[in-house]
Design a protein around this motif. Structure first.
Motif, PDB file in Angstrom:
ATOM      1  N   ASN A 180       2.347 -34.212 -20.592  1.00  0.00           N
ATOM      2  CA  ASN A 180       2.436 -34.927 -21.867  1.00  0.00           C
ATOM      3  C   ASN A 180       2.514 -36.440 -21.671  1.00  0.00           C
ATOM      4  N   GLN A 181       1.576 -36.984 -20.900  1.00  0.00           N
ATOM      5  CA  GLN A 181       1.624 -38.392 -20.529  1.00  0.00           C
ATOM      6  C   GLN A 181       1.645 -39.350 -21.721  1.00  0.00           C
ATOM      7  N   PHE A 182       1.073 -38.965 -22.848  1.00  0.00           N
ATOM      8  CA  PHE A 182       1.008 -39.866 -23.997  1.00  0.00           C
ATOM      9  C   PHE A 182       2.374 -40.053 -24.657  1.00  0.00           C
ATOM     10  N   ASP A 183       3.165 -38.998 -24.709  1.00  0.00           N
ATOM     11  CA  ASP A 183       4.430 -39.049 -25.439  1.00  0.00           C
ATOM     12  C   ASP A 183       5.651 -38.787 -24.561  1.00  0.00           C
ATOM     13  N   ASN A 184       5.455 -38.733 -23.271  1.00  0.00           N
ATOM     14  CA  ASN A 184       6.548 -38.590 -22.325  1.00  0.00           C
ATOM     15  C   ASN A 184       6.913 -39.987 -21.831  1.00  0.00           C
ATOM     16  N   ILE A 185       8.069 -40.488 -22.248  1.00  0.00           N
ATOM     17  CA  ILE A 185       8.396 -41.881 -21.923  1.00  0.00           C
ATOM     18  C   ILE A 185       8.821 -42.071 -20.467  1.00  0.00           C
ATOM     19  N   ALA A 186       8.882 -40.993 -19.689  1.00  0.00           N
ATOM     20  CA  ALA A 186       9.024 -41.179 -18.241  1.00  0.00           C
ATOM     21  C   ALA A 186       7.845 -41.983 -17.708  1.00  0.00           C
ATOM     22  N   ASN A 187       6.713 -41.904 -18.382  1.00  0.00           N
ATOM     23  CA  ASN A 187       5.513 -42.668 -18.032  1.00  0.00           C
ATOM     24  C   ASN A 187       5.824 -44.164 -18.056  1.00  0.00           C
ATOM     25  N   ARG A 188       6.232 -44.672 -19.208  1.00  0.00           N
ATOM     26  CA  ARG A 188       6.479 -46.114 -19.300  1.00  0.00           C
ATOM     27  C   ARG A 188       7.687 -46.532 -18.462  1.00  0.00           C
ATOM     28  N   GLU A 189       8.662 -45.622 -18.323  1.00  0.00           N
ATOM     29  CA  GLU A 189       9.834 -45.948 -17.529  1.00  0.00           C
ATOM     30  C   GLU A 189       9.454 -46.169 -16.068  1.00  0.00           C
ATOM     31  N   GLY A 190       8.479 -45.414 -15.581  1.00  0.00           N
ATOM     32  CA  GLY A 190       7.999 -45.623 -14.222  1.00  0.00           C
ATOM     33  C   GLY A 190       7.445 -47.024 -14.029  1.00  0.00           C
ATOM     34  N   HIS A 191       6.718 -47.526 -15.021  1.00  0.00           N
ATOM     35  CA  HIS A 191       6.171 -48.882 -14.928  1.00  0.00           C
ATOM     36  C   HIS A 191       7.268 -49.939 -15.089  1.00  0.00           C
ATOM     37  N   ARG A 192       8.245 -49.666 -15.923  1.00  0.00           N
ATOM     38  CA  ARG A 192       9.358 -50.613 -16.072  1.00  0.00           C
ATOM     39  C   ARG A 192      10.092 -50.796 -14.755  1.00  0.00           C
ATOM     40  N   LEU A 193      10.237 -49.694 -14.014  1.00  0.00           N
ATOM     41  CA  LEU A 193      11.021 -49.718 -12.781  1.00  0.00           C
ATOM     42  C   LEU A 193      10.220 -50.112 -11.546  1.00  0.00           C
ATOM     43  N   THR A 194       8.895 -50.065 -11.625  1.00  0.00           N
ATOM     44  CA  THR A 194       8.100 -50.371 -10.430  1.00  0.00           C
ATOM     45  C   THR A 194       7.068 -51.474 -10.665  1.00  0.00           C
ATOM     46  N   THR A 195       6.137 -51.274 -11.593  1.00  0.00           N
ATOM     47  CA  THR A 195       5.052 -52.232 -11.780  1.00  0.00           C
ATOM     48  C   THR A 195       5.576 -53.612 -12.157  1.00  0.00           C
ATOM     49  N   ALA A 196       6.472 -53.665 -13.129  1.00  0.00           N
ATOM     50  CA  ALA A 196       6.989 -54.956 -13.592  1.00  0.00           C
ATOM     51  C   ALA A 196       7.758 -55.707 -12.513  1.00  0.00           C
ATOM     52  N   PRO A 197       8.722 -55.075 -11.833  1.00  0.00           N
ATOM     53  CA  PRO A 197       9.427 -55.817 -10.779  1.00  0.00           C
ATOM     54  C   PRO A 197       8.517 -56.307  -9.659  1.00  0.00           C
ATOM     55  N   GLU A 198       7.496 -55.511  -9.328  1.00  0.00           N
ATOM     56  CA  GLU A 198       6.555 -55.948  -8.300  1.00  0.00           C
ATOM     57  C   GLU A 198       5.828 -57.215  -8.736  1.00  0.00           C
ATOM     58  N   ILE A 199       5.303 -57.214  -9.961  1.00  0.00           N
ATOM     59  CA  ILE A 199       4.588 -58.391 -10.464  1.00  0.00           C
ATOM     60  C   ILE A 199       5.520 -59.595 -10.505  1.00  0.00           C
ATOM     61  N   TRP A 200       6.736 -59.382 -11.001  1.00  0.00           N
ATOM     62  CA  TRP A 200       7.698 -60.482 -11.104  1.00  0.00           C
ATOM     63  C   TRP A 200       7.978 -61.072  -9.719  1.00  0.00           C
ATOM     64  N   GLN A 201       8.206 -60.224  -8.752  1.00  0.00           N
ATOM     65  CA  GLN A 201       8.499 -60.707  -7.399  1.00  0.00           C
ATOM     66  C   GLN A 201       7.281 -61.382  -6.787  1.00  0.00           C
ATOM     67  N   GLN A 202       6.111 -60.772  -6.940  1.00  0.00           N
ATOM     68  CA  GLN A 202       4.905 -61.340  -6.346  1.00  0.00           C
ATOM     69  C   GLN A 202       4.555 -62.704  -6.948  1.00  0.00           C
ATOM     70  N   MET A 203       4.903 -62.912  -8.213  1.00  0.00           N
ATOM     71  CA  MET A 203       4.632 -64.186  -8.869  1.00  0.00           C
ATOM     72  C   MET A 203       5.850 -65.112  -8.848  1.00  0.00           C
ATOM     73  N   GLU A 204       6.867 -64.691  -8.122  1.00  0.00           N
ATOM     74  CA  GLU A 204       8.089 -65.487  -7.957  1.00  0.00           C
ATOM     75  C   GLU A 204       8.690 -65.885  -9.303  1.00  0.00           C
ATOM     76  N   GLY A 205       8.561 -64.979 -10.274  1.00  0.00           N
ATOM     77  CA  GLY A 205       9.139 -65.217 -11.585  1.00  0.00           C
ATOM     78  C   GLY A 205       8.406 -66.240 -12.427  1.00  0.00           C
ATOM     79  N   ARG A 206       7.269 -66.719 -11.939  1.00  0.00           N
ATOM     80  CA  ARG A 206       6.504 -67.734 -12.688  1.00  0.00           C
ATOM     81  C   ARG A 206       5.287 -67.057 -13.308  1.00  0.00           C
ATOM     82  N   ILE A 207       5.509 -66.467 -14.458  1.00  0.00           N
ATOM     83  CA  ILE A 207       4.448 -65.748 -15.168  1.00  0.00           C
ATOM     84  C   ILE A 207       4.561 -66.045 -16.654  1.00  0.00           C
ATOM     85  N   ASP A 208       3.450 -66.481 -17.224  1.00  0.00           N
ATOM     86  CA  ASP A 208       3.428 -66.861 -18.643  1.00  0.00           C
ATOM     87  C   ASP A 208       2.941 -65.742 -19.547  1.00  0.00           C
ATOM     88  N   ALA A 209       2.119 -64.835 -19.001  1.00  0.00           N
ATOM     89  CA  ALA A 209       1.559 -63.790 -19.864  1.00  0.00           C
ATOM     90  C   ALA A 209       1.068 -62.617 -19.032  1.00  0.00           C
TER      91      ALA A 209
END
Length: 346
Positions: free
Chosen positions: A157-186
């Motif tokens: 149930n990938q569309f309505d299972n919020i474990a999906n978005r939670e995975g990105h909150r916990l992995t994709t976002a922190p990776e981008i933030w760290q890789q960009m050293e917190g300097r991201i506008d959009a």
């Protein structure tokens, strides 16, 4: 919910991974030179095609399965069923293989032959169904739900299972933030389930709040034939036009999109997306699929709106080899009145 360990604790390329799941995430963030130079901004693409299963959907597949395991909904030898445009099915099948589960994948028969062949190759029990809108009970999502109910299988149930978005909150976002050293506008991203856009948006907002800085602007990149652009702009889910892209665009607000941080939206036509796909390939050596073209085109538009000096991230969702028979097929492109890359135009 007990999440999979934060991807920042998994070094990926630097140290050995314990298993397939440990290798999901930790993808490179690549500066897109031509897009950056054209706008005076720094535009970066998160190379999700470098995940083990070849797409960003590996993250959703792992997060959903890990969550089900934590809840006691999956036992050794169990079966996972999902309706998918292809990439989530690939991710689920590979994670299932690695963890001792079986997978049943329901997919519209209109998806690329490359994804159909790959799913069969990796051992999925693939059920192809006619392409029907979500309101029709023959839609692939509804078929997968019924198979779950009838057989006692776990429905991802990938569309309505919020474990999906939670995975990105916990992995994709922190990776981008760290890789960009917190300097991201959009951040720009297209939506299928909404998990990548919503989860990454939440995670970037969390990181910005913790750092005491203004959060990045979150912008939906939407193809023609999807209702989400109108939903963001005027709360109107009406659909017009069509697109050759696969796995993105939506006619409803999924649970993963509910409450998401979305500041604006860009609607991108196929010719504009293809221009970016071909440019990335022939000038920068990056082979990507249709949703990546939508994402990069939206990032370029946004960069021109924000003005020079800004820093924007987006997602390179999967590789171009999954769409060779469509996006890199001159006959298919000409039949759709779409541009043919010069090196294939004979």
């Amino acid at each position: 919910m007990t999440p999979e360990p934060d991807s920042l604790t998994r070094h990926g390329w630097k140290t050995p991974s314990a298993d397939m799941a440990s290798a999901v995430g930790g993808t490179p963030l690549i500066r897109l030179s031509r897009a950056s130079d054209a706008t005076g901004c720094d535009i970066f693409g998160k190379a999700e095609f470098m995940n083990p299963g070849g797409s960003v959907k590996d993250r959703a597949a792992l997060a959903i399965i890990a969550d089900a395991e934590t809840r006691g909904e999956l036992e050794s030898g169990g079966t996972i069923v999902e309706g998918t445009a292809g990439n989530t099915g690939i991710g689920i099948t590979l994670v299932a293989n690695a963890r001792g589960y079986k997978s049943v994948i329901v997919m519209p028969e209109t998806q690329s032959q490359e994804k159909i062949d790959f799913l069969r190759m990796i051992g999925a029990d693939l059920r192809l169904v006619p392409a029907k809108p979500y309101r029709d009970q023959g839609n692939y999502v509804h078929v997968s739900r019924r198979l779950s109910e009838e057989n006692g299988w776990l429905w991802a149930n990938q569309f309505d299972n919020i474990a999906n978005r939670e995975g990105h909150r916990l992995t994709t976002a922190p990776e981008i933030w760290q890789q960009m050293e917190g300097r991201i506008d959009a951040f720009t991203c297209a939506c299928g389930t909404g998990g990548t856009l919503a989860g990454t948006g939440f995670g970037l907002a969390d990181a910005a709040k913790a750092a005491g800085v203004t959060r990045p602007k979150i912008v939906l990149a939407d193809p023609e034939g999807s209702g989400l652009y109108g939903w963001v702009k005027s709360n109107d889910l009406s659909i017009s036009g069509s697109s050759v892209t696969e796995g993105i665009g939506q006619s409803r607000v999924t649970a993963n999109l509910e409450g998401a941080i979305i500041d604006d939206a860009e609607r991108i036509g196929d010719p504009e997306a293809l221009e970016q796909i071909y440019s990335l390939l022939i000038h920068e050596g990056l082979s990507v699929g249709g949703s990546s073209g939508i994402n990069v085109a939206a990032a370029i538009r946004l960069a021109r709106t924000l003005g020079p000096g800004h820093r924007i991230a987006t997602i390179l969702c999967d590789g171009g080899t999954r769409y060779q028979s469509k996006l890199f097929n001159p006959e298919f492109l000409r039949a759709k009145n779409l541009p043919v890359p010069f090196w294939l135009d004979e």
